[in-house]
Motif scaffolding. Structure first.
Motif, mmCIF file in Angstrom:
data_model
loop_
_atom_site.group_PDB
_atom_site.id
_atom_site.type_symbol
_atom_site.label_atom_id
_atom_site.label_comp_id
_atom_site.label_asym_id
_atom_site.label_seq_id
_atom_site.Cartn_x
_atom_site.Cartn_y
_atom_site.Cartn_z
ATOM 1 N N HIS A 1 0.722 -1.142 0.127
ATOM 2 C CA HIS A 1 -0.054 0.046 0.084
ATOM 3 C C HIS A 1 0.909 1.162 0.060
ATOM 4 O O HIS A 1 0.588 2.137 -0.779
ATOM 5 N N LEU A 2 1.917 1.085 0.817
ATOM 6 C CA LEU A 2 2.755 2.518 0.950
ATOM 7 C C LEU A 2 3.469 2.654 -0.237
ATOM 8 O O LEU A 2 3.789 3.885 -1.097
ATOM 9 N N GLN A 3 4.115 1.671 -0.975
ATOM 10 C CA GLN A 3 4.705 1.813 -1.984
ATOM 11 C C GLN A 3 3.774 2.166 -3.292
ATOM 12 O O GLN A 3 4.441 2.940 -4.250
ATOM 13 N N PHE A 4 2.633 1.655 -3.423
ATOM 14 C CA PHE A 4 1.677 2.155 -4.443
ATOM 15 C C PHE A 4 1.481 3.545 -4.381
ATOM 16 O O PHE A 4 1.317 4.162 -5.285
ATOM 17 N N ILE A 5 1.079 4.221 -2.899
ATOM 18 C CA ILE A 5 0.680 5.628 -2.958
ATOM 19 C C ILE A 5 1.908 6.284 -3.182
ATOM 20 O O ILE A 5 1.900 7.505 -3.810
ATOM 21 N N ALA A 6 3.085 5.882 -2.773
ATOM 22 C CA ALA A 6 4.469 6.620 -3.073
ATOM 23 C C ALA A 6 4.795 7.035 -4.577
ATOM 24 O O ALA A 6 5.296 7.791 -4.980
ATOM 25 N N ALA A 7 4.120 6.094 -5.303
ATOM 26 C CA ALA A 7 4.743 5.745 -6.502
ATOM 27 C C ALA A 7 3.364 6.344 -7.503
ATOM 28 O O ALA A 7 3.379 6.604 -8.679
ATOM 29 N N VAL B 1 -0.566 23.689 -3.890
ATOM 30 C CA VAL B 1 -1.665 23.517 -3.166
ATOM 31 C C VAL B 1 -2.560 22.419 -4.113
ATOM 32 O O VAL B 1 -3.298 21.619 -3.358
ATOM 33 N N GLU B 2 -2.556 22.587 -5.237
ATOM 34 C CA GLU B 2 -3.245 21.658 -6.163
ATOM 35 C C GLU B 2 -2.892 20.146 -6.049
ATOM 36 O O GLU B 2 -3.788 19.206 -5.750
ATOM 37 N N TYR B 3 -1.674 19.777 -6.096
ATOM 38 C CA TYR B 3 -1.242 18.554 -5.821
ATOM 39 C C TYR B 3 -1.264 18.089 -4.383
ATOM 40 O O TYR B 3 -1.526 16.866 -4.135
ATOM 41 N N GLU B 4 -1.388 19.135 -3.430
ATOM 42 C CA GLU B 4 -1.450 18.559 -1.996
ATOM 43 C C GLU B 4 -2.854 18.240 -1.927
ATOM 44 O O GLU B 4 -3.041 17.276 -1.097
ATOM 45 N N GLU B 5 -3.806 18.891 -2.690
ATOM 46 C CA GLU B 5 -5.397 18.800 -2.331
ATOM 47 C C GLU B 5 -5.460 17.240 -3.055
ATOM 48 O O GLU B 5 -6.359 16.458 -2.521
ATOM 49 N N ALA B 6 -4.855 16.923 -4.279
ATOM 50 C CA ALA B 6 -5.022 15.635 -4.836
ATOM 51 C C ALA B 6 -4.471 14.448 -4.076
ATOM 52 O O ALA B 6 -5.068 13.303 -3.837
ATOM 53 N N VAL B 7 -3.414 14.676 -3.470
ATOM 54 C CA VAL B 7 -2.792 13.744 -2.383
ATOM 55 C C VAL B 7 -3.624 13.767 -1.237
ATOM 56 O O VAL B 7 -4.025 12.391 -0.767
ATOM 57 N N ARG B 8 -4.292 14.647 -0.881
ATOM 58 C CA ARG B 8 -5.116 14.593 0.320
ATOM 59 C C ARG B 8 -6.444 13.662 0.069
ATOM 60 O O ARG B 8 -6.796 12.683 0.955
ATOM 61 N N ARG B 9 -6.902 13.874 -1.081
ATOM 62 C CA ARG B 9 -8.258 13.032 -1.492
ATOM 63 C C ARG B 9 -7.780 11.681 -1.762
ATOM 64 O O ARG B 9 -8.567 10.697 -1.431
ATOM 65 N N MET B 10 -6.617 11.417 -2.119
ATOM 66 C CA MET B 10 -5.981 10.044 -2.347
ATOM 67 C C MET B 10 -5.973 9.402 -0.821
ATOM 68 O O MET B 10 -6.622 8.157 -0.827
ATOM 69 N N PHE B 11 -5.390 10.091 -0.006
ATOM 70 C CA PHE B 11 -5.429 9.600 1.370
ATOM 71 C C PHE B 11 -6.722 9.204 1.945
ATOM 72 O O PHE B 11 -6.968 8.304 2.478
ATOM 73 N N GLU B 12 -7.747 10.194 1.701
ATOM 74 C CA GLU B 12 -9.297 9.783 2.190
ATOM 75 C C GLU B 12 -9.736 8.696 1.571
ATOM 76 O O GLU B 12 -10.300 8.063 2.214
ATOM 77 N N ASN B 13 -9.580 8.621 0.408
ATOM 78 C CA ASN B 13 -10.273 7.379 -0.214
ATOM 79 C C ASN B 13 -9.590 6.223 0.370
ATOM 80 O O ASN B 13 -10.266 5.132 0.457
ATOM 81 N N TYR B 14 -8.269 6.155 0.425
ATOM 82 C CA TYR B 14 -7.764 4.996 1.040
ATOM 83 C C TYR B 14 -8.115 4.642 2.439
ATOM 84 O O TYR B 14 -8.544 3.354 2.553
ATOM 85 N N ILE B 15 -7.961 5.574 3.452
ATOM 86 C CA ILE B 15 -8.712 5.623 4.685
ATOM 87 C C ILE B 15 -10.160 4.940 4.542
ATOM 88 O O ILE B 15 -10.475 4.196 5.279
#
Length: 513
Positions: free
Chosen positions: A66-72, A87-101
């Motif tokens: 999971h960690l390697q998939f998110i990191a890549a 800010v744009e990419y930070e928001e995209a990463v945040r949404r990815m984290f939220e979906n994962y959780i």
């Protein structure tokens, strides 16, 4: 005839032997059952451990994936390349984290740590959770680029909470370390997957232990985990089964299954108690049967003694002078036998039982006289040759009485055989000049040789209508004069050895001068 005391000792010995054998057999049986159950119980513990090892290794491999998939992922790469400022990419990463959780219930939070600025981004499943303290990230990640590292979340006062934190390095396009992607895993999720009471230890520290742990983790047992796998005994009811783990990001890991087999020990105790109860019930039954048999044996022995007493009384009533003679000669015979027993040649022959049977058999030596006519048996003067020949027939008649018992009832008891022997041969002489068969030396049974001397001594010491009584000294001289002729020399020696005992016994009894 068997002595009741000897019967009791034999019965008690048999019961004791039975108790010991049965106790050993019951213990061995119970022990075998316990060992079988113990192997089964410990087998389950080992199976749980093997299953837990497989689950834990697969679980952490999945976390690493999971960690390697998110990191890549592309948003993460662009976020890194923007030097964590977009800010744009930070928001995209945040949404990815939220979906994962949202999709993986065991993930409590995902966060990004900048190697220079510290924590940049964190997404929590629960808003009230604090950001984990993940120390020494640079030193932990620098030497293992592309690998996962594990750490333990710590709370106040240095208390280690059972929380799992894993991280992988974040690299820019030039493969330079820029930070780390971290993930905290809910340990309860893993516990729900694991069978038994599982502990996980990494680098000497517990990173996972049951919520109701009463052992404070297994750090204190670190030195006792030797080899790839094994069992550590804590107490009679506690063991720890362990094996090595292969966890990504952990230099050394151990998974252990705490096995508390108190119920097994309780079952062992109950099994022992049940077996003992069964044993004592069985023992009581055997003891009852044994006692009943013993009573019957005692009744039989008393009946035999009553029969012997009746025969003795029968002889006594035929000749009143014979009664005291019967009682004295039995005691003299036993006294002679007791001293003859000291002779090495006769030590194994003259046993306690031999003397008991001699005591019972001696008074029956003249039982054949019940068939002798009163005119001869009770004659006051000396007997003619014809009368003496008829008197001599009492040995044949007495022996025949016991022969009839032996043949009719198939009784070959040593007492009956001794009675017959004494009846038939107590008038035989050592030199072969006696009657009825003219036996000599060792041909004459030992009991008859012993009784012959006791019989003659008492006759010499007793007063009769046709003769006066001799003194002890005169009787002793007469006996010594017949040593090797009428009497067995060894028997005479035993008689001399017991002279004082025999003399005193005679002096205090009626019928002796």
């Amino acid at each position: 005839m068997e002595n009741p005391i000897r019967q009791e000792k034999m019965l008690l010995s048999l019961i004791l032997a039975f108790v010991l054998f049965s106790g050993a057999a019951i213990y061995a049986g119970v022990r075998q059952i316990y060992d079988k159950e113990s192997r089964y119980s410990h087998g389950i513990a080992n199976a749980n451990l093997a299953s837990g090892k497989t689950l834990v290794e697969a679980f952490f491999s999945d976390v690493k994936a999971h960690l390697q998939f998110i990191a890549a992922a592309s948003p993460m790469g662009k976020y890194i390349d923007s030097d964590f400022r977009s800010v744009e990419y930070e928001e995209a990463v945040r949404r990815m984290f939220e979906n994962y959780i949202m999709n993986f219930g065991h993930i409590l939070r995902i966060f990004v740590i900048d190697d220079a600025a510290g924590i940049l981004l964190v997404v929590n499943r629960h808003n009230d959770r604090n950001v984990p303290l993940f120390s020494n990230f640079r030193s932990a990640l620098a030497g293992s680029l592309g690998a996962m590292v594990l750490d333990v979340e710590e709370e106040g006062n240095g208390v280690k909470a059972p929380s799992i934190v894993a991280a992988v390095p974040l690299l820019d396009r030039h493969e330079r370390l820029r930070g780390a992607l971290g993930m905290e895993i809910d340990p309860e999720f893993l516990f729900r997957l694991l069978p038994g009471r599982i502990y996980i230890q990494v680098a000497g520290h517990s990173i996972l232990k049951p919520a109701d742990d009463s052992m404070g983790g297994l750090e204190w047992m670190g030195s006792r985990f030797q080899g790839e796998a094994g069992v550590v005994k804590i107490s009679d009811t506690e063991t720890v089964h362990y094996t090595r783990l292969d966890i990504p990001g952990a230099k050394s890991g151990i998974i252990a299954n705490y096995h508390h087999h108190e119920l097994l020990m309780l079952a062992w105790k109950r099994l022992i108690v049940a077996a003992l109860l069964l044993f004592f019930l069985f023992f009581g039954l055997i003891a009852g049967i044994g006692y009943s048999v013993h009573l019957k044996i005692r009744e039989k022995i008393l009946a035999q003694k009553a029969m012997i007493y009746s025969l003795i009384r029968l002889t006594d009533r035929r000749d009143q002078e014979t009664g005291g003679h019967l009682e004295r000669t039995r005691r003299y015979s036993v006294a002679i036998a007791r001293h003859l027993r000291k002779n090495r040649r006769y030590r194994k022959i003259i046993t306690g039982r031999f003397m008991e049977e001699l005591y019972d058999a001696a008074p029956l030596h003249d039982i054949g006289k019940v068939a002798i006519r009163d005119a001869i048996l009770l004659k006051k003067g000396g007997l003619s040759d014809e009368e003496f020949e008829e008197m001599k027939d009492h040995v044949r008649i007495g022996a025949q009485i016991f022969d009839d018992i032996i043949h009719k009832f198939q009784v070959h008891h040593p007492l009956i055989l001794m009675c017959r022997s004494i009846c038939r041969y107590h008038h035989e002489k050592y030199n072969g000049s006696g009657y009825p068969e003219g036996l000599q030396g060792g041909e004459i049974p030992l009991e008859a040789r012993i009784f012959a001397l006791a019989d003659v001594y008492d006759a010499l010491r007793s007063e009769r209508p046709y003769k006066p009584a001799m003194s002890h000294e005169q009787a002793m001289a007469a006996v010594m004069n017949e040593k090797g002729a009428h009497f067995d020399p060894a028997v005479v020696d035993a008689f001399v050895a017991g002279e004082k005992e025999i003399k005193d016994d005679c002096r205090h009894r009626d019928g002796c001068a």
